[in-house]
Design a protein around this motif. Structure first.
Motif, short mmCIF file in Angstrom:
data_model
loop_
_atom_site.label_atom_id
_atom_site.label_comp_id
_atom_site.label_asym_id
_atom_site.label_seq_id
_atom_site.Cartn_x
_atom_site.Cartn_y
_atom_site.Cartn_z
N UNK A 56 1.15 -0.93 -0.22
CA UNK A 56 -0.27 0.03 -0.43
C UNK A 56 0.84 1.12 -0.05
N UNK A 57 1.05 2.04 -1.00
CA UNK A 57 1.76 3.55 -1.60
C UNK A 57 0.89 4.60 -0.54
N UNK A 58 1.11 4.59 0.72
CA UNK A 58 1.20 5.66 1.50
C UNK A 58 2.04 7.30 1.42
N UNK A 59 1.66 8.49 0.85
CA UNK A 59 1.92 9.28 1.16
C UNK A 59 2.11 9.82 2.59
N UNK A 60 3.05 9.86 2.72
CA UNK A 60 4.08 10.70 3.89
C UNK A 60 3.19 11.75 3.73
N UNK A 61 1.99 11.61 5.18
CA UNK A 61 1.35 13.78 5.21
C UNK A 61 1.48 14.55 6.12
N UNK A 62 2.79 14.68 6.99
CA UNK A 62 2.60 15.30 8.17
C UNK A 62 5.01 15.51 8.37
N UNK A 63 5.08 16.25 9.07
CA UNK A 63 5.73 16.05 9.58
C UNK A 63 6.52 14.71 9.76
#
Length: 132
Positions: A56-63
């Motif tokens: 599952x490609x999960x885009x990093x969405x926080x620092x």
């Protein structure tokens, strides 16, 4: 009780860059790409002919997540790609200019090389020896 691990989340910096790398350089299949919101997608990829498991490609969405892209395992090899033809798949890595971290060596379990994906995650490419 029947259970199995269906997916492992792989943090990425950009969905499309990751899809391009995995489908064009490693020749994985894009299983699903579903828009969930303006910024989030459900993206599954897997090596060809894989049944019952995908990344599952999960885009990093926080620092905090962004600091983990490319290093989810603290520098250890993270994923293990088994092959039935080491030379073919190793040559594919070379031809596609994928970063080779450790050149092929023979181990007790088979032939192995370490490569890095576009973010620096370490992978083993392995052709397992047949155990008699």
């Amino acid at each position: 009780m029947k259970q199995k691990i269906a997916h492992i989340a792989l943090l990425v910096g950009d969905y499309d860059d990751a899809i391009t790398f995995y489908t064009q350089k490693l020749h994985f299949d894009l299983i699903e790409d579903i828009k969930l919101s303006e910024d989030k997608r459900w993206v599954l990829i897997a090596p060809k002919e894989t049944v019952g498991f995908s990344l599952l490609l999960a885009k990093a969405d926080n620092e905090e997540q962004k600091t983990r892209v490319g290093n989810q395992t603290g520098g250890r090899v993270f994923l293990f790609l088994n092959t039935d033809d080491f030379e073919r798949d190793y040559q594919n890595l070379i031809d596609n200019k994928v970063a080779i971290i450790r050149k092929p060596i023979e181990q007790a379990y088979g032939k192995v090389a370490v490569f890095a994906d576009l973010y620096g995650n370490l992978w083993d490419l392995i052709e397992r020896k047949e155990i008699l």
